[in-house]
Enzyme design. Structure first.
Site, short mmCIF file in Angstrom:
data_model
loop_
_atom_site.label_atom_id
_atom_site.label_comp_id
_atom_site.label_asym_id
_atom_site.label_seq_id
_atom_site.Cartn_x
_atom_site.Cartn_y
_atom_site.Cartn_z
N TYR A 109 -6.56 15.14 -8.54
CA TYR A 109 -5.66 14.47 -9.49
C TYR A 109 -4.68 15.50 -10.05
CZ TYR A 109 -4.25 11.13 -13.08
OH TYR A 109 -3.52 10.26 -13.87
N ASN A 156 4.46 4.18 -9.96
CA ASN A 156 3.39 4.22 -10.98
C ASN A 156 1.97 4.15 -10.40
OD1 ASN A 156 2.11 3.34 -13.78
ND2 ASN A 156 1.64 1.70 -12.32
N ASP A 174 0.88 -1.16 0.00
CA ASP A 174 0.00 0.00 0.00
C ASP A 174 0.92 1.21 0.00
OD1 ASP A 174 -1.63 2.13 0.45
OD2 ASP A 174 -2.66 1.27 2.17
N LYS A 176 -0.61 15.47 -9.45
CA LYS A 176 0.30 15.22 -10.58
C LYS A 176 1.26 16.39 -10.79
CE LYS A 176 -1.07 11.06 -11.53
NZ LYS A 176 -0.18 9.91 -11.38
N1 LIG Z 1 -4.45 5.89 -18.02
C1 LIG Z 1 -4.11 7.12 -18.35
O1 LIG Z 1 -4.62 7.68 -19.36
C2 LIG Z 1 -3.10 7.87 -17.57
C3 LIG Z 1 -2.56 7.38 -16.38
N2 LIG Z 1 -1.59 8.10 -15.72
C4 LIG Z 1 -0.97 7.59 -14.51
O2 LIG Z 1 -0.31 6.36 -14.78
C5 LIG Z 1 -0.33 5.52 -13.62
C6 LIG Z 1 -0.94 4.17 -13.96
O3 LIG Z 1 -2.24 4.41 -14.44
P1 LIG Z 1 -3.18 3.26 -15.03
O4 LIG Z 1 -2.38 2.08 -15.41
O5 LIG Z 1 -4.06 3.92 -16.00
O6 LIG Z 1 -4.04 2.93 -13.71
P2 LIG Z 1 -4.87 1.61 -13.31
O7 LIG Z 1 -6.00 2.09 -12.46
O8 LIG Z 1 -5.20 0.85 -14.54
O9 LIG Z 1 -3.83 0.81 -12.41
C7 LIG Z 1 -3.38 1.38 -11.20
C8 LIG Z 1 -2.75 0.31 -10.34
O10 LIG Z 1 -2.34 0.94 -9.10
C9 LIG Z 1 -2.75 0.10 -8.03
N3 LIG Z 1 -2.93 0.89 -6.81
C10 LIG Z 1 -3.90 1.80 -6.55
N4 LIG Z 1 -3.77 2.26 -5.30
C11 LIG Z 1 -2.70 1.65 -4.75
C12 LIG Z 1 -2.06 1.72 -3.48
N5 LIG Z 1 -2.52 2.50 -2.48
N6 LIG Z 1 -0.97 0.97 -3.27
C13 LIG Z 1 -0.50 0.15 -4.24
N7 LIG Z 1 -1.07 0.02 -5.45
C14 LIG Z 1 -2.16 0.77 -5.70
C15 LIG Z 1 -4.05 -0.54 -8.51
O11 LIG Z 1 -4.36 -1.71 -7.78
C16 LIG Z 1 -3.71 -0.83 -9.98
O12 LIG Z 1 -3.09 -2.07 -10.14
C17 LIG Z 1 -1.12 6.29 -12.56
O13 LIG Z 1 -0.23 6.99 -11.72
C18 LIG Z 1 -1.95 7.27 -13.39
O14 LIG Z 1 -2.31 8.41 -12.66
C19 LIG Z 1 -1.15 9.29 -16.18
C20 LIG Z 1 -1.65 9.82 -17.34
C21 LIG Z 1 -2.67 9.16 -18.11
C1 LIG Z 2 -6.00 10.07 -16.43
C2 LIG Z 2 -5.01 11.08 -16.88
O1 LIG Z 2 -4.00 11.27 -16.29
C3 LIG Z 2 -5.29 11.82 -18.07
C4 LIG Z 2 -4.44 12.99 -18.39
O2 LIG Z 2 -6.17 11.49 -18.82
#
Ligand SMILES: NC(=O)C1=CN([C@@H]2O[C@H](COP(=O)(O)OP(=O)(O)OC[C@H]3O[C@@H](n4cnc5c(N)ncnc54)[C@H](O)[C@@H]3O)[C@@H](O)[C@H]2O)C=CC1
Ligand SMILES: CC(=O)C(C)=O
Length: 252
Positions: A155, A88, A61, A159
């Site tokens: 958010y 991440n 966590d 960020k």
């Molecule tokens: N999907 C998108 O378009 C974008 C995502 N991001 C960033 O990229 C990163 C990954 O995003 P995604 O793969 O889309 O997210 P996702 O929601 O698909 O996966 C996130 C992962 O983080 C884990 N997680 C959440 N809270 C947690 C905690 N307290 N401790 C440990 N693990 C935890 C979840 O269980 C999951 O496996 C994030 O930081 C997100 O903000 C940034 C820009 C765009």
């Molecule tokens: C989820 C996220 O970071 C955006 C820019 O879409």
């Protein structure tokens, strides 16, 4: 020969979404990977699919410093050291305005996205300082560069903060050969995007907001993570790597 042969990486949020792809890609390049996540079922699955001698799952966590200490210990027991941290894990939450967001959700998002990265860096830095080497990659967002209509204020704040923390750490530990960079993805097709936006909204965003008219696949971000983690990026620190298919060139 992989770009990351002999290196050990912790990837937070590695059980699904982009983190899963980063874990697989780092392993493909020769790194031993520790998949840290709350989601044990998917984390164990990904570790198993990568292969027992190269990957382990560790329940993490990111908001809990004790949990970080346990994961650092587990990483060292499994693979001897830590060379790379990919911070991440993240939570987006629903799209809301400043007046609408619930205070508890605001605090939760800040705790995971912003404080989690602070705790993560504090947990691995002593090991990296001791070995005089390391690469930390903090996942921010295009929403950490300018206002983004597809997210909420917590958010956005978290960020932006990640980029500040990245520059602080990059400066402080540059003389210890520890590089710290931020990656700012744009719109990436992951479970997070699918939880925030409907299929129709994804199509609408693609057509109206994205110059390439498509969301990226997670692997397209993983390639940048591999570069920053590797010795090829030996003079790259304190930087923002935008991976957004030119979206930031337009102000919408
Ligand atoms: N999907 C998108 O378009 C974008 C995502 N991001 C960033 O990229 C990163 C990954 O995003 P995604 O793969 O889309 O997210 P996702 O929601 O698909 O996966 C996130 C992962 O983080 C884990 N997680 C959440 N809270 C947690 C905690 N307290 N401790 C440990 N693990 C935890 C979840 O269980 C999951 O496996 C994030 O930081 C997100 O903000 C940034 C820009 C765009
Ligand atoms: C989820 C996220 O970071 C955006 C820019 O879409």
């Amino acid at each position: 020969m992989g770009l990351l042969d002999g290196k050990v990486a912790i990837i937070t949020g590695g059980a699904k979404g982009m983190g899963e792809f980063h874990s697989r890609k780092l392993a493909e390049e020769g790194a031993k990977v520790v998949i840290g996540d709350l989601d044990a079922e998917n984390g164990e699955r990904v570790a198993k699919e990568i292969g027992g001698d190269q990957a382990v799952f560790a329940e993490l966590d990111v908001t809990d410093p004790d949990s970080w200490e346990r994961v650092v210990q587990e990483a060292k027991e499994a693979f001897g050291t830590i060379d790379i941290l990919v911070n991440n894990a993240g939570l987006a939450g629903a799209i809301t305005g400043l007046l609408d967001i619930e205070e508890d959700l605001y605090k939760k998002i800040i705790d995971i996205n912003q404080n989690g990265i602070f705790y993560g860096m504090r947990a691995v830095l002593p090991t990296m300082i001791e070995k005089n080497e390391g690469s930390i990659i903090n996942i921010s967002s295009l929403a950490g560069l300018r206002h983004d209509i597809t997210v909420n204020p917590a958010y956005t704040a978290s960020k932006f903060a990640i980029r500040g923390l990245t520059k602080q750490a990059a400066y402080e530990f540059a003389d210890k050969n520890i590089r710290v960079n931020a990656v700012l993805p744009g719109a990436i097709l992951t479970p997070m995007a699918e939880a925030t936006l409907t299929k129709e909204q994804i199509d609408d965003v693609s057509q109206n907001l994205l110059p390439m008219q498509r969301f990226a696949q997670p692997e397209e971000v993983s390639e940048v993570i591999v570069f920053l983690a590797s010795d090829k990026a030996s003079y790259v620190s304190g930087s923002d790597y935008v991976v957004d298919g030119a979206r930031a060139t337009i102000n919408k």
